[in-house]
Design a protein around this motif. Structure first.
Motif, PDB file in Angstrom:
ATOM      1  N   ARG A   1     -49.160  54.533 123.219  1.00 52.98           N
ATOM      2  CA  ARG A   1     -48.123  53.508 123.015  1.00 52.98           C
ATOM      3  C   ARG A   1     -47.225  53.924 121.847  1.00 52.98           C
ATOM      4  NH1 ARG A   1     -46.894  48.002 124.058  1.00 52.98           N
ATOM      5  NH2 ARG A   1     -46.547  46.689 122.236  1.00 52.98           N
ATOM      6  N   ASP A   2     -47.849  54.494 120.816  1.00 54.67           N
ATOM      7  CA  ASP A   2     -47.088  54.913 119.647  1.00 54.67           C
ATOM      8  C   ASP A   2     -46.215  56.137 119.932  1.00 54.67           C
ATOM      9  OD1 ASP A   2     -46.373  54.565 116.916  1.00 54.67           O
ATOM     10  OD2 ASP A   2     -47.676  56.235 116.380  1.00 54.67           O
ATOM     11  N   THR A   3     -46.741  57.134 120.624  1.00 53.69           N
ATOM     12  CA  THR A   3     -45.928  58.333 120.901  1.00 53.69           C
ATOM     13  C   THR A   3     -44.801  58.011 121.883  1.00 53.69           C
ATOM     14  OG1 THR A   3     -47.555  59.048 122.578  1.00 53.69           O
ATOM     15  CG2 THR A   3     -47.758  60.003 120.382  1.00 53.69           C
ATOM     16  N   LEU A   4     -45.069  57.097 122.825  1.00 52.15           N
ATOM     17  CA  LEU A   4     -44.046  56.715 123.807  1.00 52.15           C
ATOM     18  C   LEU A   4     -42.899  55.974 123.120  1.00 52.15           C
ATOM     19  CD1 LEU A   4     -46.567  55.577 126.536  1.00 52.15           C
ATOM     20  CD2 LEU A   4     -44.798  57.313 126.929  1.00 52.15           C
ATOM     21  N   ARG A   5     -43.242  55.043 122.241  1.00 54.57           N
ATOM     22  CA  ARG A   5     -42.184  54.264 121.584  1.00 54.57           C
ATOM     23  C   ARG A   5     -41.395  55.147 120.623  1.00 54.57           C
ATOM     24  NH1 ARG A   5     -41.778  53.958 115.916  1.00 54.57           N
ATOM     25  NH2 ARG A   5     -43.800  54.602 115.194  1.00 54.57           N
ATOM     26  N   LEU A   6     -42.094  56.097 119.997  1.00 51.25           N
ATOM     27  CA  LEU A   6     -41.406  56.965 119.038  1.00 51.25           C
ATOM     28  C   LEU A   6     -40.411  57.879 119.751  1.00 51.25           C
ATOM     29  CD1 LEU A   6     -40.943  57.998 116.214  1.00 51.25           C
ATOM     30  CD2 LEU A   6     -43.084  59.270 116.340  1.00 51.25           C
ATOM     31  N   GLU A   7     -40.793  58.469 120.881  1.00 55.22           N
ATOM     32  CA  GLU A   7     -39.846  59.293 121.641  1.00 55.22           C
ATOM     33  C   GLU A   7     -38.608  58.489 122.030  1.00 55.22           C
ATOM     34  OE1 GLU A   7     -42.579  62.656 123.921  1.00 55.22           O
ATOM     35  OE2 GLU A   7     -41.830  60.946 125.054  1.00 55.22           O
ATOM     36  N   SER A   8     -38.805  57.205 122.269  1.00 57.45           N
ATOM     37  CA  SER A   8     -37.689  56.342 122.677  1.00 57.45           C
ATOM     38  C   SER A   8     -37.007  55.685 121.477  1.00 57.45           C
ATOM     39  CB  SER A   8     -38.201  55.252 123.618  1.00 57.45           C
ATOM     40  OG  SER A   8     -38.899  55.843 124.682  1.00 57.45           O
ATOM     41  N   LYS A   9     -37.436  56.085 120.298  1.00 55.38           N
ATOM     42  CA  LYS A   9     -36.907  55.575 119.023  1.00 55.38           C
ATOM     43  C   LYS A   9     -36.935  54.057 118.936  1.00 55.38           C
ATOM     44  CE  LYS A   9     -33.378  55.693 115.574  1.00 55.38           C
ATOM     45  NZ  LYS A   9     -32.072  55.063 115.400  1.00 55.38           N
ATOM     46  N   MET A  10     -38.024  53.476 119.348  1.00 56.72           N
ATOM     47  CA  MET A  10     -38.190  52.043 119.152  1.00 56.72           C
ATOM     48  C   MET A  10     -38.955  51.846 117.843  1.00 56.72           C
ATOM     49  SD  MET A  10     -39.152  51.112 123.029  1.00 56.72           S
ATOM     50  CE  MET A  10     -37.894  50.666 124.207  1.00 56.72           C
TER      51      MET A  10
ATOM     52  N   LYS B   1     -41.743  69.098 121.158  1.00 60.09           N
ATOM     53  CA  LYS B   1     -41.365  69.325 119.758  1.00 60.09           C
ATOM     54  C   LYS B   1     -42.139  68.376 118.844  1.00 60.09           C
ATOM     55  CE  LYS B   1     -36.817  70.934 120.980  1.00 60.09           C
ATOM     56  NZ  LYS B   1     -35.493  70.499 121.398  1.00 60.09           N
ATOM     57  N   ASN B   2     -42.155  68.704 117.569  1.00 61.88           N
ATOM     58  CA  ASN B   2     -42.723  67.786 116.586  1.00 61.88           C
ATOM     59  C   ASN B   2     -41.580  66.962 116.017  1.00 61.88           C
ATOM     60  OD1 ASN B   2     -45.405  68.683 116.916  1.00 61.88           O
ATOM     61  ND2 ASN B   2     -44.979  70.448 115.613  1.00 61.88           N
ATOM     62  N   ILE B   3     -41.629  65.662 116.278  1.00 61.43           N
ATOM     63  CA  ILE B   3     -40.493  64.792 115.986  1.00 61.43           C
ATOM     64  C   ILE B   3     -40.859  63.737 114.944  1.00 61.43           C
ATOM     65  CG2 ILE B   3     -39.465  65.096 118.264  1.00 61.43           C
ATOM     66  CD1 ILE B   3     -40.638  62.273 118.971  1.00 61.43           C
ATOM     67  N   GLY B   4     -39.820  63.145 114.380  1.00 56.29           N
ATOM     68  CA  GLY B   4     -40.088  62.070 113.425  1.00 56.29           C
ATOM     69  C   GLY B   4     -38.861  61.230 113.156  1.00 56.29           C
ATOM     70  N   LEU B   5     -39.094  60.128 112.474  1.00 63.38           N
ATOM     71  CA  LEU B   5     -38.025  59.271 111.969  1.00 63.38           C
ATOM     72  C   LEU B   5     -38.193  59.208 110.456  1.00 63.38           C
ATOM     73  CD1 LEU B   5     -38.272  56.332 114.548  1.00 63.38           C
ATOM     74  CD2 LEU B   5     -36.524  58.121 114.482  1.00 63.38           C
ATOM     75  N   ALA B   6     -37.067  59.107 109.747  1.00 60.22           N
ATOM     76  CA  ALA B   6     -37.153  59.078 108.291  1.00 60.22           C
ATOM     77  C   ALA B   6     -35.991  58.294 107.713  1.00 60.22           C
ATOM     78  CB  ALA B   6     -37.123  60.494 107.733  1.00 60.22           C
ATOM     79  N   TYR B   7     -36.230  57.683 106.580  1.00 62.64           N
ATOM     80  CA  TYR B   7     -35.128  57.124 105.798  1.00 62.64           C
ATOM     81  C   TYR B   7     -34.556  58.220 104.923  1.00 62.64           C
ATOM     82  CZ  TYR B   7     -35.592  52.538 107.579  1.00 62.64           C
ATOM     83  OH  TYR B   7     -35.581  51.482 108.445  1.00 62.64           O
TER      84      TYR B   7
END
Lengths: 374, 128
Positions: free
Chosen positions: A229-238, A326-332
């Motif tokens: 659930r976490d990897t799916l939402r992260l790929e979709s940037k939720m 890929k290794n992806i992420g979100l950041a401030y």
């Protein structure tokens, strides 16, 4: 340690070999086998999630909509009855108490679906800030189950049990029976795929779960845990509350301006958010991908590519992305120092070493097919 | 699950195969099942000296970051370079193709603190 709550599907899920973890006071499945396989099942076929830990708050009475519209950032008058709407519930300072889905039944009935991990702060905030109007607040979380059926095959799987929800458009909801279980069904989800979120009383949850699992057998339906659930939402940037949103982050910083109706007459946090917008944002959420072999994680510092003492921001979420490889992420990111332009080189400090990454456009994944409604 | 009885084991779920002056090490099936899909294995450099019970690297799964502990004193002789592109080999064959590093045993290296298969099996049972 406090006893963990169990969803009505606890036994059924354990029987399917789930590895259970404590999450938001509940015993929840993190994965059944492989997170990557569960992730791929949702992208390519379908997955079924027990998300009964989510909270269901109801506002009822003649002023329900009016009261809800004061508590949330998006404008409930911009949608119609039968619509659901993403929103953020803010403090007076404009920071996020929680993010939520609002189900607009009517002027006198509103359902708020919020994060289980935020339940105590949500209730305290709502009770402290609910306008003195003709409205009743009720928490029905403990008696309500929620299942999420997600993936390109979700529509055909549900169609095997009933054709009633095929024509339901995205971000709309309706009520009806599934396998004899009275359900609230919305065309929505937290994976980036087509699919449904289905609510029912606890008593019907097991029958609903088993009926969906049987209906989906030939289509490759897999039970899915919180890991995927976490990897799916992260790929979709939720966004995930606690990562991209918190009591010290505003929805504007989180790039959720589309869910902040600064033009509606009033809502809690509006003045602070207007002021922040006028002053200009100092940090913003960006997506990035690693250009060197390393996995970014929540809390890692974002630094200058050649100098770890120059801090540019902080990672909020990161993972190996099963869909893109890929290794992806979100950041401030500090807007003044770095900007948010795709292609910008940044460093991620991982166990004392700088690993290179670059800002990229988001989402990382976009559903490649249209939603079928007939 | 059957534990290979030619190996020695640590409480942190590494295995080690001692052959003369060389030890080959990896992580056990139990560790693999706890971690789930392994996505990155970070090892020390060849030539680094390593010490029993110290952290010698990192194993990452989709969801978590875990320390890799050194089972025995010595010097890193080689690391399994195949894991750089295919860390999933650890999932598929943790006692074989998914080996992690080879260590040249140090002068004071001892396997006294390591468990044999029977002792490790009992240890695993005690964890349930």
């Amino acid at each position: 340690m406090e006893e963990l709550l169990k969803t009505p599907l606890n036994d059924a899920i354990k029987r399917r070999g789930a590895k259970m973890v404590a999450y938001a006071g509940y015993e929840m499945p993190v994965r059944f086998g492989s997170i990557v396989e569960e992730h791929q099942a949702v992208r390519l076929a379908a997955g079924l999630f027990d998300v009964s830990h989510m909270t269901e708050f109801w506002l009822e009475g003649p002023d329900a909509l009016k009261a809800a519209n004061y508590l949330v950032s998006n404008d409930l008058n911009a949608v119609v009855d039968g619509d659901m709407q993403y929103s953020v519930m803010c403090t007076a300072e404009g920071t996020a108490v929680d993010d939520l889905m609002v189900y607009r039944y009517g002027a006198d009935k509103i359902l708020l679906v919020m994060n289980a991990a935020c339940k105590a702060q949500d209730i305290a905030h709502i009770q402290a800030n609910l306008p003195k109007l003709d409205v009743r607040f009720t928490d029905r979380s403990l008696e309500t189950a929620q299942l999420a059926l997600q993936g390109p095959k979700a529509v055909s799987i549900l169609e095997k049990l009933t054709g009633a929800f095929v024509s339901l458009p995205t971000m709309k909801f309706t009520e009806g029976d599934i396998a004899g279980v009275p359900s609230l069904v919305s065309r929505s989800g937290y994976t980036g795929e087509d699919g449904y979120e289905i609510y029912c009383d606890n008593a019907g949850a097991l029958a609903l779960f088993e009926a969906l699992m049987s209906a989906g057998k030939a289509e490759g339906l897999s039970p899915v845990g919180l890991g995927a659930r976490d990897t799916l939402r992260l790929e979709s940037k939720m966004p995930l509350y606690g990562n991209e949103l918190s009591m010290s982050i505003t929805p504007l910083e989180a790039r959720l301006g589309w869910a902040v109706a600064l033009d509606k007459p009033d809502f809690l946090g509006k003045a602070a958010l207007l002021a922040q917008k006028e002053a200009g944002l100092t940090r913003r959420l960006v997506g990035f991908e690693m250009t060197e072999k390393a996995i970014p994680r929540h809390g890692y510092p974002v630094v200058a590519p050649d100098d770890a003492s120059v801090v540019w921001g902080e990672v909020t979420s990161g993972c190996p992305s099963p869909t893109t490889g890929k290794n992806i992420g979100l950041a401030y990111i500090d807007v003044a120092k770095v900007g948010t332009k795709p292609g910008t080189q940044i460093g991620i400090e991982i166990r004392g070493k700088i690993k290179s990454a670059k800002i990229v456009k988001t989402p990382f994944y976009k559903r490649p097919y249209p939603v079928r409604t007939k | 699950m059957k534990l290979p009885d030619n190996l020695k084991y640590t409480k942190s779920h590494e295995w080690v195969l001692i052959e003369g002056e060389t030890a080959t090490m990896g992580i056990t099936q139990f560790a693999v099942e706890q971690l789930g899909d392994i996505t990155l294995v970070e090892c020390p450099q060849v030539g680094d000296s390593v010490k029993a019970n110290d952290t010698m690297g990192t194993i990452e799964s989709v969801k978590a970051v875990s320390d890799l502990y050194c089972p025995i004193d010595g010097t890193v002789l080689s690391v399994n370079e195949a894991l750089e592109d295919e860390p999933e080999k650890v999932n598929d064959d943790c006692y074989g193709d998914g080996w992690i590093a080879k260590i040249t045993l140090g002068d004071d290296a001892t396997d006294e603190d390591l468990m044999d298969a029977t002792a490790y099996e009992e240890y695993l049972d005690s964890l349930d």
